[in-house]
Design a protein around this motif. Structure first.
Motif, PDB file in Angstrom:
ATOM      1  N   UNK A 132     -21.227   6.662   1.447  1.00 11.16           N
ATOM      2  CA  UNK A 132     -21.315   7.248   2.781  1.00 11.16           C
ATOM      3  C   UNK A 132     -22.638   7.991   2.974  1.00 11.16           C
TER       4      UNK A 132
ATOM      5  N   UNK B 258     -13.655   8.496  -5.744  1.00 11.12           N
ATOM      6  CA  UNK B 258     -14.099   9.278  -4.589  1.00 11.12           C
ATOM      7  C   UNK B 258     -15.607   9.508  -4.625  1.00 11.12           C
TER       8      UNK B 258
ATOM      9  N   UNK C  28      -7.158  20.311  -9.417  1.00 10.69           N
ATOM     10  CA  UNK C  28      -5.843  19.978  -9.964  1.00 10.69           C
ATOM     11  C   UNK C  28      -5.967  19.504 -11.410  1.00 10.69           C
TER      12      UNK C  28
ATOM     13  N   UNK D  40      -6.079  10.647 -12.649  1.00 10.51           N
ATOM     14  CA  UNK D  40      -6.815  11.565 -11.784  1.00 10.51           C
ATOM     15  C   UNK D  40      -8.320  11.418 -11.974  1.00 10.51           C
TER      16      UNK D  40
ATOM     17  N   UNK E 217      -8.750  17.224  -6.240  1.00 13.86           N
ATOM     18  CA  UNK E 217      -8.287  16.607  -7.484  1.00 13.86           C
ATOM     19  C   UNK E 217      -8.961  17.229  -8.694  1.00 13.86           C
ATOM     20  N   UNK E 218     -10.217  17.605  -8.539  1.00 12.95           N
ATOM     21  CA  UNK E 218     -10.909  18.227  -9.669  1.00 12.95           C
ATOM     22  C   UNK E 218     -10.234  19.550 -10.033  1.00 12.95           C
TER      23      UNK E 218
ATOM     24  N   UNK F 171     -12.264   8.101   5.159  1.00 15.31           N
ATOM     25  CA  UNK F 171     -13.225   8.228   4.067  1.00 15.31           C
ATOM     26  C   UNK F 171     -14.079   9.481   4.151  1.00 15.31           C
TER      27      UNK F 171
ATOM     28  N   UNK G  22      -3.267  17.006   0.765  1.00 15.02           N
ATOM     29  CA  UNK G  22      -3.963  15.814   0.281  1.00 15.02           C
ATOM     30  C   UNK G  22      -3.694  14.622   1.199  1.00 15.02           C
TER      31      UNK G  22
ATOM     32  N   UNK H  67      -6.288  12.360   3.381  1.00 14.45           N
ATOM     33  CA  UNK H  67      -6.314  10.913   3.194  1.00 14.45           C
ATOM     34  C   UNK H  67      -6.202  10.191   4.530  1.00 14.45           C
TER      35      UNK H  67
ATOM     36  N   UNK I 107       1.182   7.179  -6.521  1.00 13.93           N
ATOM     37  CA  UNK I 107       0.200   8.245  -6.746  1.00 13.93           C
ATOM     38  C   UNK I 107       0.803   9.618  -6.457  1.00 13.93           C
TER      39      UNK I 107
ATOM     40  N   UNK J 209      -8.589   0.410  -1.412  1.00 15.58           N
ATOM     41  CA  UNK J 209      -8.681   1.474  -0.410  1.00 15.58           C
ATOM     42  C   UNK J 209      -8.431   2.858  -0.968  1.00 15.58           C
ATOM     43  N   UNK J 210      -7.280   3.404  -0.792  1.00 13.17           N
ATOM     44  CA  UNK J 210      -7.129   4.742  -1.356  1.00 13.17           C
ATOM     45  C   UNK J 210      -6.103   4.837  -2.456  1.00 13.17           C
ATOM     46  N   UNK J 211      -5.022   4.193  -2.267  1.00 10.15           N
ATOM     47  CA  UNK J 211      -3.945   4.362  -3.242  1.00 10.15           C
ATOM     48  C   UNK J 211      -4.358   3.863  -4.587  1.00 10.15           C
TER      49      UNK J 211
ATOM     50  N   UNK K  67       0.836  -1.206   0.000  1.00 12.66           N
ATOM     51  CA  UNK K  67       0.000   0.000   0.000  1.00 12.66           C
ATOM     52  C   UNK K  67       0.868   1.253   0.000  1.00 12.66           C
TER      53      UNK K  67
ATOM     54  N   UNK L 198     -13.411  12.147   1.638  1.00 10.87           N
ATOM     55  CA  UNK L 198     -13.408  11.802   0.208  1.00 10.87           C
ATOM     56  C   UNK L 198     -13.866  12.988  -0.645  1.00 10.87           C
ATOM     57  N   UNK L 199     -14.907  13.693  -0.167  1.00 13.92           N
ATOM     58  CA  UNK L 199     -15.415  14.830  -0.929  1.00 13.92           C
ATOM     59  C   UNK L 199     -14.367  15.912  -1.080  1.00 13.92           C
TER      60      UNK L 199
ATOM     61  N   UNK M  16     -11.185  15.587  -0.924  1.00 15.94           N
ATOM     62  CA  UNK M  16     -10.114  15.110  -1.805  1.00 15.94           C
ATOM     63  C   UNK M  16     -10.546  15.161  -3.258  1.00 15.94           C
ATOM     64  N   UNK M  17     -11.782  14.780  -3.498  1.00 18.56           N
ATOM     65  CA  UNK M  17     -12.290  14.840  -4.869  1.00 18.56           C
ATOM     66  C   UNK M  17     -12.240  16.270  -5.390  1.00 18.56           C
TER      67      UNK M  17
ATOM     68  N   UNK N  55     -16.531  -0.730  -1.550  1.00 18.45           N
ATOM     69  CA  UNK N  55     -16.129  -0.126  -0.296  1.00 18.45           C
ATOM     70  C   UNK N  55     -14.676  -0.374   0.051  1.00 18.45           C
TER      71      UNK N  55
ATOM     72  N   UNK O 125     -17.177   6.550  -3.128  1.00 13.72           N
ATOM     73  CA  UNK O 125     -17.085   6.566  -1.669  1.00 13.72           C
ATOM     74  C   UNK O 125     -18.090   7.539  -1.080  1.00 13.72           C
ATOM     75  N   UNK O 126     -18.143   8.703  -1.671  1.00 21.15           N
ATOM     76  CA  UNK O 126     -19.082   9.702  -1.167  1.00 21.15           C
ATOM     77  C   UNK O 126     -20.508   9.163  -1.210  1.00 21.15           C
TER      78      UNK O 126
ATOM     79  N   UNK P  22       1.022  13.042  -8.776  1.00 26.83           N
ATOM     80  CA  UNK P  22       0.670  14.408  -8.365  1.00 26.83           C
ATOM     81  C   UNK P  22       1.846  15.341  -8.604  1.00 26.83           C
TER      82      UNK P  22
ATOM     83  N   UNK Q 133       1.959   1.851  -3.538  1.00 24.92           N
ATOM     84  CA  UNK Q 133       0.885   2.409  -4.363  1.00 24.92           C
ATOM     85  C   UNK Q 133       0.719   3.901  -4.097  1.00 24.92           C
ATOM     86  N   UNK Q 134       0.747   4.237  -2.848  1.00 20.57           N
ATOM     87  CA  UNK Q 134       0.605   5.645  -2.463  1.00 20.57           C
ATOM     88  C   UNK Q 134       1.758   6.481  -3.022  1.00 20.57           C
TER      89      UNK Q 134
ATOM     90  N   UNK R  26     -11.012  10.476  -9.150  1.00 19.78           N
ATOM     91  CA  UNK R  26     -12.164  11.323  -8.849  1.00 19.78           C
ATOM     92  C   UNK R  26     -13.447  10.490  -8.856  1.00 19.78           C
TER      93      UNK R  26
END
Lengths: 148, 148
Positions: B125, B118, A93, B111, A90-91, A80, A72, A76, A55, B146-148, A48, A83-84, A86-87, B142, B121-122, A59, A51-52, B115
């Motif tokens: 939730x 996310x 960006x 990206x 990213x939008x 969760x 960011x 993270x 990512x 996870x995130x990466x 993990x 998430x909004x 972060x979205x 879910x 996820x949103x 970025x 992977x991060x 998005x």
DNA sequence: GCTTGACTTCGAGCGCGCTCGAACTCTTAA
DNA sequence: TTAAGAGTTCGAGCGCGCTCGAAGTCAAGC
């Protein structure tokens, strides 16, 4: 003693292209969450984590600043529920990125025109050469340096 | 006293987006050839200067370093005989640029996927929200990825 | 036990590309 | 004549993103 999910910092450096210095630096400033440690205190990276890091490199390659990535990463790590947020980050960006891609494409066109212009000059300075003579095959695509 | 081909540094700063500091700096380090002066020693930029500055900005925007631009400017000031060398420089730069554009486009795709992730996820939730017209489509995805 | 070498922390240093401040000159308007 | 304001040179400083060096710890092999 290294498995796929139990990597030394050196191995991660090799795989990611970051230096071990930079990996520790990123952890120090909060871009990478504290990495698991072996008994002697040495870092052991998980899948993990890799992977991060991958990512993060995306970025970075797309021009996000360290402080942006810190923000960011902070979201993270908060789970969760962010998430909004972060979205939305990213939008923004992505929008910036798409604009830049367009600008770069335009610039590429300008470069191409300039190159063609230089060919004209070269030809006019050496008028006994054929202009697009297919022999001695053009020197296009000379090198390709590094970096994304 | 300012005509189209006789511009003060401030005017050029406004038009180019560079600061007056940066314009003088660029001249100092040889990116811009010594600019014509008015009687009192003040700079008076010509149309050709503006065009060159515009091209420099393209080079900069596409990631050419200051030292690269210095080299290019040096060749340019040496006259048409360096057209070939300049073309070769630009070809290398262009190749690099095209590679970067591709990398950026790929990153933009990543990206976009993130998005979308996310959004999932949103939605999971806040399951009472309709998802784009359909009724709430369960808690898809879910734990996967996870995130990466 | 001793050496080797890979790891650790911490703070300092560096290269790039500007950015700024000090001290001065020149032009213009009142 | 004076004051304001826009310009000048020069060197120092700054923010970013690493990069490095010093000094120490730990595990393994001889």
């Amino acid at each position: 003693m290294e498995s796929e999910s139990n990597l030394s910092i050196k191995e991660v450096a090799t795989r990611s292209g970051l230096s071990v210095h930079t990996l520790r630096y990123y952890e120090r400033i909060g871009l990478i969450a504290p990495v698991a440690r072996a008994s002697g205190g040495q870092r052991r990276y998980r899948g993990a984590d890799l992977e991060w890091i991958g990512f993060l490199l995306r970025l970075r390659a797309t021009g996000m600043s360290i402080s942006g990535m810190q923000e960011f990463a902070r979201l993270r790590s908060a789970g969760d529920g962010t998430a909004g947020a972060r979205r939305i980050m990213l939008e923004g960006h992505l929008a910036r990125l798409l604009g830049e891609i367009e600008a770069l494409q335009q610039a590429a066109g300008v470069l191409q025109a300039k190159i063609a212009h230089y060919r004209q000059i070269e030809h006019s300075l050496a008028p006994d050469q054929p202009i697009e003579g297919k022999q001695h095959a053009t020197r296009t695509l000379r090198q390709r340096t590094r970096q994304a």
